[in-house]
Design a protein around this motif. Sequence first.
Motif, mmCIF file in Angstrom:
data_model
loop_
_atom_site.group_PDB
_atom_site.id
_atom_site.type_symbol
_atom_site.label_atom_id
_atom_site.label_comp_id
_atom_site.label_asym_id
_atom_site.label_seq_id
_atom_site.Cartn_x
_atom_site.Cartn_y
_atom_site.Cartn_z
ATOM 1 N N THR A 111 0.969 -1.365 -0.032
ATOM 2 C CA THR A 111 0.068 -0.093 0.024
ATOM 3 C C THR A 111 0.912 1.155 -0.035
ATOM 4 N N ASP A 112 0.503 2.257 -1.092
ATOM 5 C CA ASP A 112 1.431 3.440 -1.020
ATOM 6 C C ASP A 112 1.475 4.407 0.101
ATOM 7 N N ILE A 113 2.473 5.194 0.112
ATOM 8 C CA ILE A 113 2.734 6.416 0.715
ATOM 9 C C ILE A 113 2.656 7.484 0.093
ATOM 10 N N VAL A 114 1.778 8.567 0.363
ATOM 11 C CA VAL A 114 1.916 9.859 -0.155
ATOM 12 C C VAL A 114 2.473 11.012 0.742
ATOM 13 N N ARG A 115 3.122 11.778 0.138
ATOM 14 C CA ARG A 115 3.617 13.273 1.105
ATOM 15 C C ARG A 115 3.231 14.443 0.552
ATOM 16 N N ALA A 116 2.996 15.402 1.090
ATOM 17 C CA ALA A 116 2.655 16.699 0.618
ATOM 18 C C ALA A 116 3.286 17.669 1.439
ATOM 19 N N ARG A 117 4.031 18.846 1.075
ATOM 20 C CA ARG A 117 4.620 19.935 2.038
ATOM 21 C C ARG A 117 4.146 21.207 1.484
ATOM 22 N N PHE A 118 3.915 22.121 2.419
ATOM 23 C CA PHE A 118 3.855 23.615 2.159
ATOM 24 C C PHE A 118 4.260 24.220 3.297
ATOM 25 N N MET A 119 4.506 25.521 3.080
ATOM 26 C CA MET A 119 4.820 26.461 4.145
ATOM 27 C C MET A 119 3.769 27.355 4.357
ATOM 28 N N THR A 120 3.547 27.597 5.700
ATOM 29 C CA THR A 120 2.519 28.575 6.230
ATOM 30 C C THR A 120 3.217 29.623 7.116
ATOM 31 N N ALA A 121 2.332 30.921 7.008
ATOM 32 C CA ALA A 121 2.690 31.953 7.729
ATOM 33 C C ALA A 121 1.984 31.762 9.282
ATOM 34 N N SER A 122 2.458 32.251 10.106
ATOM 35 C CA SER A 122 1.670 32.240 11.413
ATOM 36 C C SER A 122 0.332 33.108 11.275
ATOM 37 N N GLY A 123 -0.659 32.414 11.547
ATOM 38 C CA GLY A 123 -2.010 33.006 11.725
ATOM 39 C C GLY A 123 -2.787 33.192 10.582
ATOM 40 N N ASP A 124 -2.175 32.262 9.339
ATOM 41 C CA ASP A 124 -2.862 32.213 8.154
ATOM 42 C C ASP A 124 -3.969 31.267 7.984
ATOM 43 N N GLY A 125 -4.037 30.427 9.168
ATOM 44 C CA GLY A 125 -5.246 29.445 9.095
ATOM 45 C C GLY A 125 -5.214 28.218 8.405
ATOM 46 N N ILE A 126 -4.212 27.996 7.556
ATOM 47 C CA ILE A 126 -3.950 26.928 6.754
ATOM 48 C C ILE A 126 -3.609 26.022 7.659
ATOM 49 N N ALA A 127 -4.404 24.661 7.406
ATOM 50 C CA ALA A 127 -4.366 23.486 8.625
ATOM 51 C C ALA A 127 -3.492 22.382 7.765
ATOM 52 N N ASN A 128 -2.702 21.800 8.737
ATOM 53 C CA ASN A 128 -2.095 20.461 8.107
ATOM 54 C C ASN A 128 -3.079 19.327 8.398
ATOM 55 N N CYS A 129 -2.514 18.113 7.744
ATOM 56 C CA CYS A 129 -3.561 16.898 7.518
ATOM 57 C C CYS A 129 -4.183 16.716 8.966
ATOM 58 N N ASN A 130 -3.677 16.951 10.059
ATOM 59 C CA ASN A 130 -3.971 16.586 11.492
ATOM 60 C C ASN A 130 -5.033 17.609 12.186
ATOM 61 N N ASN A 155 7.198 31.434 10.090
ATOM 62 C CA ASN A 155 6.788 30.586 9.132
ATOM 63 C C ASN A 155 7.075 29.222 9.360
ATOM 64 N N VAL A 156 6.139 28.201 9.006
ATOM 65 C CA VAL A 156 6.524 26.800 9.481
ATOM 66 C C VAL A 156 6.294 26.069 8.127
ATOM 67 N N VAL A 157 7.126 25.142 7.825
ATOM 68 C CA VAL A 157 6.799 24.095 6.616
ATOM 69 C C VAL A 157 6.172 22.898 7.387
ATOM 70 N N TYR A 158 5.049 22.301 6.725
ATOM 71 C CA TYR A 158 4.514 21.049 7.288
ATOM 72 C C TYR A 158 4.591 19.896 6.200
ATOM 73 N N ASP A 159 5.304 18.823 6.559
ATOM 74 C CA ASP A 159 5.298 17.676 5.805
ATOM 75 C C ASP A 159 4.243 16.735 6.251
ATOM 76 N N ASN A 160 3.393 16.459 5.306
ATOM 77 C CA ASN A 160 2.208 15.597 5.733
ATOM 78 C C ASN A 160 2.130 14.166 5.175
ATOM 79 N N VAL A 161 2.308 13.238 5.814
ATOM 80 C CA VAL A 161 2.488 11.706 5.322
ATOM 81 C C VAL A 161 1.268 10.828 5.470
#
Length: 227
Positions: free
Chosen positions: A102-121, A130-136
């Motif tokens: 069964t495969d694994i897929v990852r996606a990453r993006f950078m967010t600015a503090s307070g921009d409201g962009i949520a990670n997969c959890n 700024n924080v980079v989220y790596d979602n696996v």
Amino acid sequence: MMNIKRQRGIGLVEIMVSMVIALFLLLGIGTIFMTTRSTYGDQQGLSNLQDNERLAMFMLTNVIQIGGYFPDPVTSTAALSLPVTGSYVVAGQAVSGTDGATDIVRARFMTASGDGIANCNGGANTSGANVVYDNVFDISNNTLRCAVNGGNPQPLVTGVSDMQVLYGVDTTSSGSVTQYFAAAAVPNWNNVRSVRITLNFVNPLAAQAGQPATLAFTKTVPVMNKI
């Protein structure tokens, strides 16, 4: 002399006939009850399956579409915001993956503090920087899970037995996907423009004759910074 008719009770034959009729009636009522109960259970199982399909694809789509995002394109670039690290072998790379049973897929993006962009959890950046989220995303014990930045995988959706992922690559610099590859065969990760995900869900009707064990649901998700 007066004819006095002797009163007679119900005979054994009449009692037996009544009991047989009652048994047939009870059998019919029981059959109707069991059929109704089975139908309700099947409908409930299918309803839960549809909810799980929608939820799983919603979560995968939301995160993968944001892949490659960074907050300040005026003063920065994808290559600077998302450098080479770990599974990301090209600067600016938005998605990555691993082939397996069964495969694994990852996606990453950078967010600015307070921009409201949520990670997969469901977490959002409130760090003040700024924080980079790596979602696996992976599958374990019939459950779709996601881990963020190397943390413990969190369960998202149950009833998912398998995930297969293909990556749509622009192999001719035409601006459009020309071919889909498994992760191990992707020629250039920065040319991935979409991700095709097939989730296999446990079939709630699998115990019935002629029903498959799993049901497949496929969706193609565009990668934001490659559209």
